[in-house]
Design an enzyme around this catalytic site. Structure first.
Site, PDB file in Angstrom:
ATOM      1  N   ASP A 262       0.872  -1.174   0.000  1.00 14.09           N
ATOM      2  CA  ASP A 262       0.000   0.000   0.000  1.00 14.09           C
ATOM      3  C   ASP A 262       0.913   1.228   0.000  1.00 14.09           C
ATOM      4  O   ASP A 262       2.153   1.118   0.053  1.00 14.09           O
ATOM      5  CB  ASP A 262      -0.979  -0.016   1.178  1.00 14.09           C
TER       6      ASP A 262
HETATM    7  C1  BGC Z   1      -4.944   3.364   0.174  1.00 11.73           C
HETATM    8  C2  BGC Z   1      -5.163   2.353  -0.921  1.00 11.73           C
HETATM    9  C3  BGC Z   1      -4.976   2.979  -2.267  1.00 11.73           C
HETATM   10  C4  BGC Z   1      -3.607   3.639  -2.321  1.00 11.73           C
HETATM   11  C5  BGC Z   1      -3.295   4.254  -3.664  1.00 11.73           C
HETATM   12  C6  BGC Z   1      -3.675   4.166  -0.008  1.00 11.73           C
HETATM   13  O1  BGC Z   1      -3.589   5.205   0.873  1.00 11.73           O
HETATM   14  O2  BGC Z   1      -4.923   2.693   1.411  1.00 11.73           O
HETATM   15  O3  BGC Z   1      -6.429   1.782  -0.808  1.00 11.73           O
HETATM   16  O4  BGC Z   1      -5.139   2.031  -3.266  1.00 11.73           O
HETATM   17  O5  BGC Z   1      -3.543   4.632  -1.329  1.00 11.73           O
HETATM   18  O6  BGC Z   1      -4.014   5.381  -3.896  1.00 11.73           O
END
Ligand code: BGC
Length: 713
Positions: A262
């Site tokens: 993530d």
């Molecule tokens: C979130 C994810 C997301 C990623 C990319 C993160 O902060 O937890 O769900 O896909 O950002 O935007």
């Protein structure tokens, strides 16, 4: 493209570059996208930027083409970038938030939504969507419940599967299709106290029985990628958790696709206290089987020296790079690095009539009627007032709708007017104090008042945890005022999570609208005036107060269950509240009225190879045609691993013409009686089970049957 050959031509730096994902503005400085956190300073030079393998988020097809061209101009081996983004419930045409979508109890709608999302996003040059979110959660304090499909593993998995199928459509090389990246592996929905990014501590048993089921469903449906979670599992950050990434994902589930961290989560293992620096984070990541590092630079800055120092075997890097190249190949990027991107088509598709029509049809199945004291549906010629802080709000897209243009959405007032309903007065106010005496005089001339309340769209989603889920006091005063004025109150609640509704029960009707996206208020107006018969049912239990959280339908009996009518204080209960939620899982009203006859089982004993046929005759006793969702639950009375008092194992959403009956049939087989143990293995036990059928998880009829050995004949 022979990706293995290509791999052999790559330098170590080029290989490691593939493991890094960056935002588009690294390549073209004036491109901005909506990203969480600080990304501009991750200590990488121009050369490394132009060796990275993928992009997070992109504005539109033209930007994608610009970035890809610029990148390929500087790329020795002409390995194209792959573009990934969060297309969660629509690209620019916005659909109901996933939690609302799940309330349709119609997974086919998830498929349709994903098809439309994929067609728009693909035309915008995106290849992979970070969706679906398969995190199971029982805690509405966690703002991200809005992104999931509710509290139940079975129901949620049904939606997850259709999302994956809809995005990928069997062939990710085709324009109009996206590869799906399921997230957040694992158990992110179990963050303690519902505080985002917080600690997770779940038993291996619950991990396998509940939390892992959704990700597994996505992978079984063919999802090409999986994203790790921010949280710990067994004390080890998910991003570097080799039990999850190697044993479960690769060994047990045989997943062949790409893993991705993530946002910045590889670097964040230092904050978790599990690595002393970026170098150790890189080591732990690659050892655990993490392929792509999103938005941090541990791999790119430290893997080269780790390889030099023989701390990391280049084989690990090769495996990861190969998976990424294979994905790029499958998407078709080596044949066409601009795959999908089509500025003209993009403009034609987004917010097209066709797409808005699909949004509207889907939205019509998602709002949930919680109470109706014979006031709904309203008549268009009735005298109606419209008040509340959301009476004139266009902010109905909900979280993760970065491309959705809220200015294109109708307010509730506009939607009513379009439907020929002119409110006697519209007051866009948040409390009764804001209403003047003069306005009260006009308000009094109405017979009904629609009160649009709830929470703002920005109050649910990532980093939107809350401890107070009550309807704000100020908003409650509006209901009180209208009641005092003798008006019939129809309360419409906009929200991305279950809120505490004890203060609004006085209302004559309660419609939970959620955030339905581009057609929210058109849909709500149609429900209020009966053009659409509401059919949504809750997929999360609604707590009576925050102290009751977590409250969910598939609880365990405990050794000291509270039994109705028996006085004993040493049982599992609260002094100040019932154990049950205010509105249970599966609950939702309709303008039709359905009567269930007695449950009929084909046998009262079955063998493991048998199918039990469960039938119930249901009659729509009303003069309104409509949908009913019939739910089937199972209880395993005795097992060496205790089982919940009921578990959803089937559901059917069926259209009933007015004054009509149908016999609804379910088949129960061994699959529905399986138990998952703490290692993720399935087994079954002979003995007594209950099968329950009903319109929601509380209101069920139950019959017992036995699973017996062939020799017991
Ligand atoms: C979130 C994810 C997301 C990623 C990319 C993160 O902060 O937890 O769900 O896909 O950002 O935007």
């Amino acid at each position: 493209m022979d990706v293995l050959k290509l791999l052999h031509k790559m330098t170590i730096e080029e290989k490691i570059g593939q493991l890094m994902q960056l935002a588009p503005f690294f390549f073209i400085k004036d491109l901005e996208i909506e990203v969480a956190g600080h990304v501009s300073d991750i200590g990488i030079n121009q050369k490394k930027i132009f060796q990275s393998g993928s992009v997070l988020g992109i504005g539109n097809a033209e930007e994608m083409i610009e970035v890809q061209k610029k990148y390929l101009n500087q790329s020795r081996l002409q390995i194209p970038l792959i573009f990934m983004a969060d297309i969660i419930h629509g690209y620019e045409t916005i659909f109901p938030v996933p939690l609302a979508l799940s309330c349709s109890w119609n997974p086919q709608l998830a498929y349709q939504m994903a098809r439309v999302s994929a067609s728009e996003a693909s035309a915008a040059g995106i290849h992979v969507t970070f969706s679906p979110m398969a995190d199971l959660s029982r805690d509405p304090r966690w703002g991200r419940v809005v992104e999931g499909f509710g509290e139940d593993a079975y129901l949620s998995s049904s939606f997850v599967k259709q999302m994956v199928k809809g995005y990928q459509n069997g062939d990710i090389s085709q324009p109009g299709n996206l590869a799906s990246c399921v997230k957040h592996f694992a158990a992110y929905g179990a963050v303690e106290a519902g505080r985002d990014y917080n600690t997770v501590d779940v038993s291996r048993l619950f991990l396998h029985q509940y939390h892992l089921t959704g990700y597994k469903a996505a992978i079984d449906a063919g999802a090409k990628m999986i994203m790790t979670a921010f949280n710990l599992v067994d004390g080890v950050p998910s991003t570097v958790n080799s039990y999850l990434l190697r044993e479960v994902l690769r060994d047990q589930w045989k997943f062949q696709g790409v893993t991705i961290s993530d946002y910045d989560s590889l670097h964040q293992i230092i904050e978790h206290g599990c690595a002393q620096d970026n170098k150790e984070a890189a080591l732990l990541g690659i050892e655990a089987g993490l392929d792509i590092e999103m938005a941090s630079s541990c791999y790119v800055n430290y893997l080269p020296e780790l390889i030099n120092e023989k701390m990391v075997d280049i084989k690990l890097v090769d495996e990861a790079v190969l998976r990424i190249l294979e994905l790029k190949n499958e998407v078709g990027l080596f044949d066409n690095p601009f795959k999908g991107a089509n500025p003209k088509l993009e403009k034609e598709l987004i917010h097209s009539k066709e797409h808005l029509k699909t949004v509207k049809e889907i939205s019509d199945e998602c709002s949930v009627l919680l109470k109706n004291n014979h006031v709904l549906p309203l008549k268009k010629d009735a005298k109606i007032a419209l008040i509340g802080p959301y009476a004139q709000s266009r902010s109905t897209n909900g979280s993760w709708s970065w491309h959705g243009k809220r200015e294109l959405n109708s307010t509730l007032e506009e939607a009513l007017i379009k439907d020929g309903v002119i409110p006697v007065i519209t007051l866009n106010v948040e409390s009764k104090e804001k209403i003047s005496d003069q306005e009260i005089e006009v308000l009094k001339t109405a017979e009904y008042v629609i009160i649009a309340i709830g929470e703002d769209a920005y109050e649910s989603g990532e980093a939107r945890s809350k401890t107070d889920l009550s309807i704000p006091r100020k908003q409650v005063t509006l209901i009180q005022l209208c009641k005092d004025l003798g008006l019939k109150c129809v309360v419409v609640i906009y929200s991305g999570r279950p809120l505490i509704l004890d203060q609004v029960l006085e209302a004559d009707a309660l419609l939970y609208a959620w955030f339905l996206g581009s057609q929210t208020n058109e849909s709500i107006s149609d429900v209020l005036f009966g053009k659409v018969n509401p059919s949504g049912k809750l997929t999360m239990s609604f707590p009576r107060n925050v102290g009751q959280i977590p409250v969910y339908y598939n609880y365990f009996n405990t050794g000291r269950p509270k039994r109705e009518g028996i006085q004993n204080e040493f049982v599992s209960y609260y002094l100040d509240l019932p154990n049950s939620p205010l509105f249970p899982f599966g609950y939702g009203l309709s303008y039709s009225s359905f009567k269930y006859k007695d449950l009929i089982l084909s046998q009262d004993e079955i063998y493991p190879s048998d199918e039990l046929c469960v039938k119930v005759e249901i009659t729509n006793q009303s003069d309104v045609s409509g949908y009913e969702t019939i739910q089937l639950y199972i209880r395993d009375y005795v097992s060496k691993i205790a089982r919940p008092i009921k578990e959803l194992k089937g559901f059917k959403k069926i259209w009933f013409e007015k004054q009509s009956s149908q016999i609804v049939e379910f088949k129960v087989n061994l699959n529905d009686l399986m138990i998952i143990d703490a290692n993720g293995n399935q087994f079954f036990e002979y003995g007594k089970f209950a099968v329950m059928v009903g319109p929601n998880s509380e209101d069920v009829q139950s019959k017992d049957f036995r699973l017996i050995k062939e020799s017991e004949l």
